[in-house]
Design a protein around this motif. Sequence first.
Motif, PDB file in Angstrom:
ATOM      1  N   ALA A 155       0.443  -1.335   0.246  1.00 44.19           N
ATOM      2  CA  ALA A 155      -0.052  -0.153  -0.197  1.00 44.19           C
ATOM      3  C   ALA A 155       0.866   1.327  -0.421  1.00 44.19           C
ATOM      4  CB  ALA A 155      -0.969   0.148   1.886  1.00 44.19           C
ATOM      5  N   LEU A 156       2.107   1.136   0.371  1.00 46.25           N
ATOM      6  CA  LEU A 156       2.909   1.769   0.880  1.00 46.25           C
ATOM      7  C   LEU A 156       3.921   2.728  -0.108  1.00 46.25           C
ATOM      8  CD1 LEU A 156       3.938   2.171   4.998  1.00 46.25           C
ATOM      9  CD2 LEU A 156       1.809   3.849   3.443  1.00 46.25           C
ATOM     10  N   SER A 157       4.273   1.177  -0.780  1.00 42.49           N
ATOM     11  CA  SER A 157       5.021   1.665  -2.139  1.00 42.49           C
ATOM     12  C   SER A 157       4.956   1.669  -3.085  1.00 42.49           C
ATOM     13  CB  SER A 157       6.222   0.763  -2.316  1.00 42.49           C
ATOM     14  OG  SER A 157       5.692  -0.800  -2.391  1.00 42.49           O
ATOM     15  N   GLY A 158       2.927   1.554  -3.243  1.00 42.62           N
ATOM     16  CA  GLY A 158       2.200   1.256  -4.409  1.00 42.62           C
ATOM     17  C   GLY A 158       2.689   0.313  -5.396  1.00 42.62           C
ATOM     18  N   ASN A 159       3.311  -1.098  -5.076  1.00 43.03           N
ATOM     19  CA  ASN A 159       3.910  -1.619  -5.708  1.00 43.03           C
ATOM     20  C   ASN A 159       2.508  -3.072  -5.963  1.00 43.03           C
ATOM     21  OD1 ASN A 159       5.597  -0.754  -7.082  1.00 43.03           O
ATOM     22  ND2 ASN A 159       7.058  -0.679  -5.464  1.00 43.03           N
ATOM     23  N   GLY A 160       1.985  -3.807  -6.719  1.00 46.25           N
ATOM     24  CA  GLY A 160       1.081  -4.859  -6.156  1.00 46.25           C
ATOM     25  C   GLY A 160      -0.261  -4.356  -6.208  1.00 46.25           C
ATOM     26  N   SER A 161      -1.229  -4.854  -5.895  1.00 45.93           N
ATOM     27  CA  SER A 161      -2.114  -4.974  -5.974  1.00 45.93           C
ATOM     28  C   SER A 161      -3.315  -4.719  -4.130  1.00 45.93           C
ATOM     29  CB  SER A 161      -3.207  -5.582  -6.439  1.00 45.93           C
ATOM     30  OG  SER A 161      -3.682  -6.970  -6.079  1.00 45.93           O
ATOM     31  N   THR A 162      -3.533  -3.271  -3.729  1.00 46.17           N
ATOM     32  CA  THR A 162      -4.296  -3.319  -2.311  1.00 46.17           C
ATOM     33  C   THR A 162      -5.282  -2.573  -2.465  1.00 46.17           C
ATOM     34  OG1 THR A 162      -2.941  -1.361  -1.972  1.00 46.17           O
ATOM     35  CG2 THR A 162      -2.231  -3.546  -0.598  1.00 46.17           C
ATOM     36  N   SER A 163      -6.323  -3.204  -1.315  1.00 41.55           N
ATOM     37  CA  SER A 163      -7.587  -2.939  -2.012  1.00 41.55           C
ATOM     38  C   SER A 163      -7.694  -1.042  -1.243  1.00 41.55           C
ATOM     39  CB  SER A 163      -9.052  -3.229  -0.645  1.00 41.55           C
ATOM     40  OG  SER A 163      -8.420  -2.762   0.586  1.00 41.55           O
ATOM     41  N   PRO A 164      -8.939  -0.494  -1.859  1.00 44.12           N
ATOM     42  CA  PRO A 164      -8.871   1.137  -1.473  1.00 44.12           C
ATOM     43  C   PRO A 164      -8.683   1.331   0.078  1.00 44.12           C
ATOM     44  CG  PRO A 164      -9.997   0.566  -2.977  1.00 44.12           C
ATOM     45  CD  PRO A 164      -9.672  -0.614  -2.903  1.00 44.12           C
ATOM     46  N   ALA A 165      -9.751   0.621   0.803  1.00 50.30           N
ATOM     47  CA  ALA A 165      -9.116   1.203   2.176  1.00 50.30           C
ATOM     48  C   ALA A 165      -8.086   0.597   2.860  1.00 50.30           C
ATOM     49  CB  ALA A 165     -10.492  -0.309   2.782  1.00 50.30           C
ATOM     50  N   ALA A 166      -7.780  -0.491   2.449  1.00 49.55           N
ATOM     51  CA  ALA A 166      -6.211  -1.028   2.745  1.00 49.55           C
ATOM     52  C   ALA A 166      -5.397   0.016   2.684  1.00 49.55           C
ATOM     53  CB  ALA A 166      -5.546  -2.253   2.281  1.00 49.55           C
ATOM     54  N   ARG A 167      -5.660   0.772   1.931  1.00 48.96           N
ATOM     55  CA  ARG A 167      -4.184   1.465   1.429  1.00 48.96           C
ATOM     56  C   ARG A 167      -4.910   2.891   2.116  1.00 48.96           C
ATOM     57  NH1 ARG A 167      -0.710   3.964  -1.954  1.00 48.96           N
ATOM     58  NH2 ARG A 167      -1.349   5.645  -2.904  1.00 48.96           N
ATOM     59  N   ALA A 168      -5.774   3.560   1.588  1.00 46.33           N
ATOM     60  CA  ALA A 168      -6.470   4.023   3.017  1.00 46.33           C
ATOM     61  C   ALA A 168      -6.085   4.198   4.536  1.00 46.33           C
ATOM     62  CB  ALA A 168      -7.846   5.155   2.981  1.00 46.33           C
ATOM     63  N   ALA A 169      -5.688   2.897   5.210  1.00 48.04           N
ATOM     64  CA  ALA A 169      -5.558   2.435   6.147  1.00 48.04           C
ATOM     65  C   ALA A 169      -4.720   2.497   6.836  1.00 48.04           C
ATOM     66  CB  ALA A 169      -5.949   1.287   7.012  1.00 48.04           C
ATOM     67  N   ALA A 170      -3.302   1.832   5.798  1.00 44.10           N
ATOM     68  CA  ALA A 170      -1.603   2.259   6.074  1.00 44.10           C
ATOM     69  C   ALA A 170      -1.215   3.929   5.966  1.00 44.10           C
ATOM     70  CB  ALA A 170      -1.407   1.256   4.935  1.00 44.10           C
ATOM     71  N   LEU A 171      -2.319   4.578   4.695  1.00 42.66           N
ATOM     72  CA  LEU A 171      -1.476   5.838   4.711  1.00 42.66           C
ATOM     73  C   LEU A 171      -2.026   6.582   5.667  1.00 42.66           C
ATOM     74  CD1 LEU A 171      -2.578   6.545   1.222  1.00 42.66           C
ATOM     75  CD2 LEU A 171      -0.013   6.299   2.427  1.00 42.66           C
ATOM     76  N   ARG A 172      -2.863   6.697   6.581  1.00 43.13           N
ATOM     77  CA  ARG A 172      -3.288   6.845   7.625  1.00 43.13           C
ATOM     78  C   ARG A 172      -2.299   6.665   9.133  1.00 43.13           C
ATOM     79  NH1 ARG A 172      -8.787   5.711   6.458  1.00 43.13           N
ATOM     80  NH2 ARG A 172      -8.570   4.190   7.633  1.00 43.13           N
ATOM     81  N   ALA A 173      -2.553   5.209   8.895  1.00 43.32           N
ATOM     82  CA  ALA A 173      -0.847   4.990  10.199  1.00 43.32           C
ATOM     83  C   ALA A 173      -0.127   5.247  10.106  1.00 43.32           C
ATOM     84  CB  ALA A 173      -1.314   3.238   9.938  1.00 43.32           C
ATOM     85  N   ALA A 174       0.577   5.359   8.717  1.00 46.51           N
ATOM     86  CA  ALA A 174       1.757   5.849   8.562  1.00 46.51           C
ATOM     87  C   ALA A 174       2.342   7.187   8.899  1.00 46.51           C
ATOM     88  CB  ALA A 174       2.452   5.843   6.710  1.00 46.51           C
ATOM     89  N   GLN A 175       1.123   8.391   7.867  1.00 46.39           N
ATOM     90  CA  GLN A 175       0.796   9.818   9.106  1.00 46.39           C
ATOM     91  C   GLN A 175       0.655   9.950  10.537  1.00 46.39           C
ATOM     92  OE1 GLN A 175      -2.127  11.608   7.094  1.00 46.39           O
ATOM     93  NE2 GLN A 175      -0.731  13.958   7.524  1.00 46.39           N
ATOM     94  N   GLU A 176       0.026   8.906  10.545  1.00 47.23           N
ATOM     95  CA  GLU A 176      -0.300   9.248  12.389  1.00 47.23           C
ATOM     96  C   GLU A 176       1.609   8.979  13.190  1.00 47.23           C
ATOM     97  OE1 GLU A 176      -3.194   7.231  15.826  1.00 47.23           O
ATOM     98  OE2 GLU A 176      -3.600   7.307  13.548  1.00 47.23           O
ATOM     99  N   LEU A 177       1.806   7.933  12.191  1.00 53.33           N
ATOM    100  CA  LEU A 177       3.125   7.936  12.803  1.00 53.33           C
ATOM    101  C   LEU A 177       4.454   8.240  13.026  1.00 53.33           C
ATOM    102  CD1 LEU A 177       2.314   3.784  12.755  1.00 53.33           C
ATOM    103  CD2 LEU A 177       2.231   4.635  14.980  1.00 53.33           C
TER     104      LEU A 177
END
Length: 70
Positions: free
Chosen positions: A30-52
Amino acid sequence: MATLETRGRKATINDVARLAGIGKATASRALSGNGSTSPAARAAALRAAQELNFEVDPLARSARRHLNGR
């Protein structure tokens, strides 16, 4: 304020995955943009990465690529 304690250390992909409620590999994709992830998983990963305040460690990435022969 992060909801996951990182105890004064830099956040890792494991921390991001745990906070987002997804697997480590999914968080990485999700963070690298490589491979496939669901939009929900990508959004969750981006939120968590920003929060941390997650930042990719170039040394760790380089070491991992070297181990994988890439």
